[in-house]
Design a protein around this motif. Structure first.
Motif, PDB file in Angstrom:
ATOM      1  N   THR A 391       0.851  -1.187   0.000  1.00  0.00           N
ATOM      2  CA  THR A 391       0.000   0.000   0.000  1.00  0.00           C
ATOM      3  C   THR A 391       0.886   1.236   0.000  1.00  0.00           C
ATOM      4  OG1 THR A 391      -1.634  -1.209   1.316  1.00  0.00           O
ATOM      5  CG2 THR A 391      -1.893   1.169   1.172  1.00  0.00           C
ATOM      6  N   ILE A 392       0.917   1.916  -1.143  1.00  0.00           N
ATOM      7  CA  ILE A 392       1.756   3.108  -1.301  1.00  0.00           C
ATOM      8  C   ILE A 392       0.890   4.199  -1.925  1.00  0.00           C
ATOM      9  CG2 ILE A 392       3.857   4.065  -2.289  1.00  0.00           C
ATOM     10  CD1 ILE A 392       4.865   1.139  -2.526  1.00  0.00           C
ATOM     11  N   VAL A 535      -7.366   2.868   2.943  1.00  0.00           N
ATOM     12  CA  VAL A 535      -6.772   2.435   1.670  1.00  0.00           C
ATOM     13  C   VAL A 535      -7.752   2.662   0.525  1.00  0.00           C
ATOM     14  CG1 VAL A 535      -5.966   0.435   0.362  1.00  0.00           C
ATOM     15  CG2 VAL A 535      -5.207   0.772   2.723  1.00  0.00           C
ATOM     16  N   LYS A 536      -9.010   2.317   0.739  1.00  0.00           N
ATOM     17  CA  LYS A 536     -10.011   2.457  -0.324  1.00  0.00           C
ATOM     18  C   LYS A 536     -10.256   3.929  -0.674  1.00  0.00           C
ATOM     19  CE  LYS A 536     -10.765  -1.848  -1.138  1.00  0.00           C
ATOM     20  NZ  LYS A 536     -10.279  -2.401  -2.420  1.00  0.00           N
ATOM     21  N   VAL A 537     -10.260   4.793   0.336  1.00  0.00           N
ATOM     22  CA  VAL A 537     -10.439   6.223   0.057  1.00  0.00           C
ATOM     23  C   VAL A 537      -9.276   6.733  -0.794  1.00  0.00           C
ATOM     24  CG1 VAL A 537     -10.441   8.523   1.099  1.00  0.00           C
ATOM     25  CG2 VAL A 537     -11.842   6.707   2.092  1.00  0.00           C
ATOM     26  N   ALA A 538      -8.044   6.373  -0.403  1.00  0.00           N
ATOM     27  CA  ALA A 538      -6.869   6.799  -1.175  1.00  0.00           C
ATOM     28  C   ALA A 538      -6.917   6.231  -2.591  1.00  0.00           C
ATOM     29  CB  ALA A 538      -5.598   6.342  -0.464  1.00  0.00           C
ATOM     30  N   GLU A 539      -7.305   4.958  -2.708  1.00  0.00           N
ATOM     31  CA  GLU A 539      -7.377   4.313  -4.019  1.00  0.00           C
ATOM     32  C   GLU A 539      -8.406   4.994  -4.910  1.00  0.00           C
ATOM     33  OE1 GLU A 539      -8.680  -0.066  -5.635  1.00  0.00           O
ATOM     34  OE2 GLU A 539      -7.418   0.019  -3.833  1.00  0.00           O
ATOM     35  N   ASN A 540      -9.536   5.391  -4.337  1.00  0.00           N
ATOM     36  CA  ASN A 540     -10.585   6.052  -5.121  1.00  0.00           C
ATOM     37  C   ASN A 540     -10.126   7.413  -5.628  1.00  0.00           C
ATOM     38  OD1 ASN A 540     -12.444   3.966  -4.943  1.00  0.00           O
ATOM     39  ND2 ASN A 540     -13.348   4.749  -3.052  1.00  0.00           N
ATOM     40  N   ALA A 545      -8.400  10.744 -10.093  1.00  0.00           N
ATOM     41  CA  ALA A 545      -7.441  11.658 -10.711  1.00  0.00           C
ATOM     42  C   ALA A 545      -6.933  11.105 -12.045  1.00  0.00           C
ATOM     43  CB  ALA A 545      -6.269  11.903  -9.759  1.00  0.00           C
ATOM     44  N   ALA A 546      -6.674   9.794 -12.078  1.00  0.00           N
ATOM     45  CA  ALA A 546      -6.144   9.194 -13.298  1.00  0.00           C
ATOM     46  C   ALA A 546      -7.189   9.113 -14.399  1.00  0.00           C
ATOM     47  CB  ALA A 546      -5.605   7.797 -12.990  1.00  0.00           C
TER      48      ALA A 546
END
Length: 627
Positions: A391-392, A535-540, A545-546
């Motif tokens: 997780t980065i 983790v899910k919030v960061a991933e979303n 953004a992408a």
């Protein structure tokens, strides 16, 4: 450990008590017992007021100096009643006068602002006109408000006019001229002056406030002098409080406190030199001594957490610094759970360390040094856990190198069942440490068997919960026998026979406590749930953004904005989760099992220097004592 203390009562000649206190301050050994409920003497009140005035001056100047240009009107200072006297330094007096002016102007402006808001719907008019109308035509002038949908009443000998409406409040405002206000209209008292005059007074009050705040900000250059005055005033206040605690019995004065038991010999040597009388004894069971906490050196940084949270075990309880530090670090890493965030914490800690070194050199305050050590440890633990879980910055594993994502340890942590099992296992180990620690402390008292029983209950609950929640976990065949034997041990040995009458109710509560132990184990699942949510919030945010479809020159700044805002929010929420969950698991679940109530208060050595103005202070004391 919690350092053993001795209660000390020190006797000296009444004429020497000021010098005695000054010597005790130099020694810095004794925590003096004071009576907070006792009425303050005039001297104590004077010292307290000096300290409060100096502290207020420092806070007011710092607050004003920290404002950006154009923000002076936003400063809110607390109004306090402080009696200044002849000993108050001139800069402190001036800063307090400006703070008072700021508070008075602010209060006046707030009151006028409310008046303006109340009468703005009616516009500006001279209230004296109402008196003229009554004299000339015998009718009164009423202001009113009413619901927007209300049909205005028709009055034969009156006149109604709607002046304005507030769409958001569904209210209309108007004026009625007549003998009495019709029913359904809510009266509003006439203003005491025209609205234009009120607005002008509001501007004047705000100008006075802004000038006072700017004058306070201009005193920033005098802050070192005022801070020194605040320090001296605080010491004088502490000295006055100790002087009050020193009671006179004829020509003899005495004072009571607590001393580190290891320093008793040094205190006795000093007493022989000074001609003091000393009486030392162990604290009695009904007394509540302060807590002097001294963890092993490696674990001493945890004191910064205790200080920040304002918690301490009672003197008669146990120092749990070592497991607290160890498990808090694990919980911190799992709740933040991101190697990228760990790197940010590490960078912030490094820059904070550099700033403190520039300010203090090698003499960084012990508490700050402990906090820096904590965050170095926490950041490295977070980075390690984030790398184990791949997780980065919330990046999906598909964005990472395939060889890294295929590592066995990464694959193991990718299975949520494994992480949930790890959480339950941490809970069982954490609670077992508390129960086994109790057992060792109680041995050879038979109650230690009850704590062994509670340890068995904890592991039985771990097996039962894991078999219900974790897919693929098989409940061991020994679970039920272990549970039965553990319950019997707990029930049979938790009380002595002579305690059954007074504490027998705890036996009746045993079934509920066993069920509660199941809840304690389940509570550790929050480590997985909160970590996963982060983790899910960061991933979303990363995916959002992408996925923006814009030309590359426009996409990059928008991506940066979304990533910065999203990760900043997630980072802040992670910090909040530490305060809520990591603290709870240590101070509630673990501490409840260990029997730590966190009801202690800090041992504070008396170190206040004798103030220069002591003769004036002494003359104001109730007993009229003199140096």
């Amino acid at each position: 450990m919690i350092v053993p203390l001795k209660q000390v009562t020190l006797f000296c000649l009444e004429k020497d008590k000021n010098e005695t206190l000054a010597r005790l301050a130099d020694l810095g050994m004794i925590h003096i017992l004071t009576d907070a409920a006792a009425p303050e003497s005039p001297g104590r009140t004077r010292a307290h007021d000096d300290a409060a005035a100096a502290e207020r001056a420092v806070n007011a100047i710092r607050s004003a100096a920290a404002l950006k240009p154009g923000q002076s009107h936003t400063l809110a200072l607390r109004k306090i009643s402080v009696r200044l006297n002849g000993t108050t330094p001139e800069p402190v007096r001036r800063a307090n006068a400006l703070a008072d002016a700021c508070c008075e102007a602010s209060e006046e402006a707030d009151a006028l602002d409310k008046t303006i808001a109340r009468y703005a719907p009616f516009g500006s008019f001279d209230p004296s006109l109402a008196q003229n109308i009554k004299k000339q035509i015998g009718r009164s002038v009423f202001l009113f408000s009413a619901p927007e949908k209300m049909v205005m009443p028709t009055v034969e000998d009156g006149w109604v006019d709607i002046l304005s409406a507030n769409d958001s409040e569904k209210t209309v405002y108007g004026v009625f001229i007549g003998k009495s206000l019709p029913e359904g209209l809510d009266p509003i008292a006439l203003p005491v002056e025209p609205l234009d005059r009120t607005r002008s007074r509001f501007k004047e009050a705000m100008c006075r406030k802004i000038k006072a705040v700017e004058a306070l900000a201009a005193m920033k250059s005098e802050l070192p002098v005022i801070e020194e005055a605040a320090k001296s005033a605080a010491e004088a206040n502490s000295f006055a409080l100790a002087l009050e605690a020193m009671k006179d019995v004829g020509p003899i004065a005495h004072i009571t406190g607590y001393v580190d038991a290891r320093k008793c010999e040094k205190l006795l040597e000093e007493a022989r030199e000074q001609g003091w009388g000393i009486f030392l004894r162990d604290p009695l069971p009904e007394e509540n001594p302060p807590t002097l906490l001294e963890p092993p050196k490696v674990f001493r940084p945890v004191l910064a957490i205790f200080k920040g949270l304002g918690i301490l075990p009672c003197y008669t309880e146990t120092d749990i610094s070592v497991p607290f530090y160890a498990f808090f670090t694990i919980f911190f890493a799992m709740l933040i759970g991101d190697a990228g965030y760990g790197a940010i914490i590490l960078a912030l800690t490094f820059f904070g360390h550099r700033s403190l070194k520039k300010k203090f050199g090698v003499n960084i305050p012990e508490l700050a040094k402990g906090a820096l050590t904590l965050f170095y440890v926490f950041s490295f633990a977070t980075i390690a856990y984030g790398l184990l879980t791949a997780t980065i910055f919330g990046m999906p594993q598909t964005w990472l190198p395939a060889s890294y994502a295929a590592l066995p340890v990464v694959q193991w942590f990718a299975d949520m069942n494994n992480v949930m099992l790890l959480c339950f296992l941490l809970g069982a180990i954490h609670l077992s440490i508390a129960r086994l620690w109790n057992a060792v402390s109680l041995f050879p008292d038979t109650k230690f068997l009850a704590e062994i029983g509670w340890t068995g209950i904890v592991w039985s609950m771990f097996f039962i919960i894991s078999s219900l929640v974790v897919k693929g976990f098989q409940q061991p065949a020994c679970t039920i026998p272990l549970l039965v034997v553990s319950i019997l041990l707990t029930a049979l040995f938790m009380l002595h026979r002579n305690e059954l009458k007074s504490n027998g109710v705890s036996l009746g509560m045993l079934p509920l406590n066993i069920i509660s132990s199941m809840g304690d184990i389940i509570s550790y699942l929050r480590l997985y749930a909160v970590g996963l949510a982060s983790v899910k919030v960061a991933e979303n945010f990363d995916t959002m953004a992408a996925g923006i479809e814009l030309p590359i020159y426009a996409k990059i700044p928008v991506m940066i904005l979304i990533l910065a805002a999203g990760h900043a929010i997630n980072f802040a929420m992670g910090g909040l989760s530490i305060l809520v969950h990591a603290v709870r698991l240590n101070t509630l679940e673990f501490s409840g099992a260990k029997g730590v109530t966190w009801g202690g208060y800090e041992f504070q050595s008396f170190t206040a220097k004798k103030p220069d103005s002591l003769p004036e202070l002494e003359n104001a004391l109730p007993n009229g004592s003199k140096a």
